[in-house]
Design an enzyme around this catalytic site. Sequence first.
Site, mmCIF file in Angstrom:
data_model
loop_
_atom_site.group_PDB
_atom_site.id
_atom_site.type_symbol
_atom_site.label_atom_id
_atom_site.label_comp_id
_atom_site.label_asym_id
_atom_site.label_seq_id
_atom_site.Cartn_x
_atom_site.Cartn_y
_atom_site.Cartn_z
ATOM 1 C CD GLN A 1 -2.750 1.602 2.178
ATOM 2 O OE1 GLN A 1 -2.234 1.803 3.279
ATOM 3 N NE2 GLN A 1 -4.048 1.715 1.965
ATOM 4 C CB CYS B 1 -4.462 8.052 6.201
ATOM 5 S SG CYS B 1 -3.642 8.305 7.767
ATOM 6 C CG HIS C 1 -13.164 2.627 6.622
ATOM 7 N ND1 HIS C 1 -12.274 3.190 7.502
ATOM 8 C CD2 HIS C 1 -14.199 2.170 7.378
ATOM 9 C CE1 HIS C 1 -12.759 3.087 8.733
ATOM 10 N NE2 HIS C 1 -13.916 2.483 8.686
ATOM 11 C CG ASN D 1 -12.458 -1.479 5.440
ATOM 12 O OD1 ASN D 1 -11.920 -0.406 5.664
ATOM 13 N ND2 ASN D 1 -12.279 -2.525 6.220
ATOM 14 N N GLY D 2 -15.268 -2.129 6.873
ATOM 15 C CA GLY D 2 -15.765 -1.463 8.079
ATOM 16 C C GLY D 2 -16.633 -2.377 8.915
ATOM 17 N NE ARG E 1 -11.720 -0.978 13.493
ATOM 18 C CZ ARG E 1 -12.836 -0.308 13.727
ATOM 19 N NH1 ARG E 1 -12.925 0.436 14.821
ATOM 20 N NH2 ARG E 1 -13.852 -0.367 12.892
HETATM 21 C C1 LIG Z 1 -4.010 0.446 13.831
HETATM 22 C C2 LIG Z 1 -4.597 0.766 12.490
HETATM 23 C C3 LIG Z 1 -3.761 1.168 11.465
HETATM 24 C C4 LIG Z 1 -4.283 1.453 10.209
HETATM 25 N N1 LIG Z 1 -3.438 1.791 9.186
HETATM 26 C C5 LIG Z 1 -3.946 1.938 7.933
HETATM 27 C C6 LIG Z 1 -3.102 2.168 6.820
HETATM 28 O O1 LIG Z 1 -1.882 2.241 6.946
HETATM 29 N N2 LIG Z 1 -3.666 2.288 5.588
HETATM 30 C C7 LIG Z 1 -5.033 2.229 5.406
HETATM 31 O O2 LIG Z 1 -5.506 2.329 4.275
HETATM 32 N N3 LIG Z 1 -5.850 2.036 6.441
HETATM 33 C C8 LIG Z 1 -5.346 1.857 7.685
HETATM 34 N N4 LIG Z 1 -6.192 1.589 8.721
HETATM 35 C C9 LIG Z 1 -7.638 1.460 8.443
HETATM 36 C C10 LIG Z 1 -7.996 0.004 8.151
HETATM 37 O O3 LIG Z 1 -7.333 -0.445 6.988
HETATM 38 C C11 LIG Z 1 -9.518 -0.152 7.949
HETATM 39 O O4 LIG Z 1 -9.917 0.639 6.851
HETATM 40 C C12 LIG Z 1 -10.304 0.304 9.164
HETATM 41 O O5 LIG Z 1 -9.748 -0.236 10.348
HETATM 42 C C13 LIG Z 1 -11.781 -0.130 9.061
HETATM 43 O O6 LIG Z 1 -11.900 -1.513 8.932
HETATM 44 P P1 LIG Z 1 -12.290 -2.424 10.188
HETATM 45 O O7 LIG Z 1 -13.594 -1.931 10.726
HETATM 46 O O8 LIG Z 1 -12.371 -3.831 9.626
HETATM 47 O O9 LIG Z 1 -11.194 -2.274 11.189
HETATM 48 C C14 LIG Z 1 -5.682 1.338 9.978
HETATM 49 C C15 LIG Z 1 -6.511 0.936 11.035
HETATM 50 C C16 LIG Z 1 -5.995 0.630 12.272
HETATM 51 C C17 LIG Z 1 -6.928 0.170 13.355
#
Ligand SMILES: Cc1cc2nc3c(=O)[nH]c(=O)nc-3n(C[C@H](O)[C@H](O)[C@H](O)COP(=O)(O)O)c2cc1C
Length: 364
Positions: A65, A96, A166, A198-199, A223
Amino acid sequence: MGVWPPVVLAPMAGITNAPFRVLCREQGGGLFVCEMITTRALVERNPKTLRMVRFAESESPRSIQLYGVDPDTVGRAARMIAEEDLADHIDLNFGCPVPKVTRRGGGSALPYKRHLLRRILRAAVANAGSLPVTMKMRKGIDDDHLTYLDAGRIAAEEGVAAIALHARTAKQHYGGVADWSAIARLKEAVPEIPVLGNGDIWCADDALRMVAETGCDGVVVGRGCLGRPWLFRDLANAFDGSAERARPTLGEVAAMMARHAEGLVECFDVERYAVADFRKHVGWYLKGFAVGGELRRELASAESLDQLREGLARLDHDQPWPPNTDTPRGKSGERGKVQLPDGWLDDPWDGAVPDDAESDTSGG
Ligand SMILES: Cc1cc2nc3c(=O)[nH]c(=O)nc-3n(C[C@H](O)[C@H](O)[C@H](O)COP(=O)(O)O)c2cc1C
């Protein structure tokens, strides 16, 4: 997206390094994306960044990424990845929400600038050779400044191979509940390319429900898999129509924790740093299990592998997988106002590259 099961490990800074990806991938198929890599640091061959794009031998396909705001630098990074065979797939981060990123116009702030977004996507696709380029974004900056439908159409026009949404705004950060209906709307808006939802996927059945409710082509899981690589086995089973779900005992969890920490030691070289990095995972692995506060604290403050192993040996290895573990874990919570560069919202069509938006960034 040509991957079965249609599952992606979401890029997570500080989490989805090679040791964690390997543990997840062993459980079930999919794409397992590395931590976010800053394009400028990559093209400048920053030693730390070059270490971050190392993959284990068992990893195929390899997904990187990229985060970038300057079409020229993003293009050079994509070309470098293709020419030097650093990965098999490039994902671009436009999601981000971290203030130090959005304050400079990067990440989730960027799609508001439609021309700039188009130029970045065009540069990435043009320079990536045969590698597929995907993008990951949020719904927009806030409910008054939604960008995902415009961004989706621009991505489709520029030859992006898939779009992950997301389903939160930047303002929401990780708070509230993801709005899966936006995933359905994006799918309708760009029927010609795969949309990945996503989410808030906390268990495999959530993934099936997201596909059924939104018509998305695949899911991106963040997560939900923290401290739980087994989720990828559940997802593979679920998409294959099997009701079987992994229910590791605490002994099996302890064995996974040890392997995770050992992998980090190999990856980080310095045992002390690796074991310190592993601390954040301890609570996620033990979520729901009955483990005394003192032992939890010892595990989460271990300073060496031996100390960690000694603590893991004292866990009740026969304890069964606890009920109610399919609930939120990891970051949560809303932020106040989204920090943006001065005047950022004045002109969505201004294509100027924001200054200094690539320094000091680390995912999110
Ligand atoms: C600790 C952490 C670091 C993350 N770092 C990135 C990242 O580097 N790039 C990105 O696109 N999303 C990043 N995200 C977002 C996740 O990729 C994802 O979009 C977000 O957690 C929602 O999905 P979930 O509900 O399944 O967690 C990060 C999320 C967390 C919790």
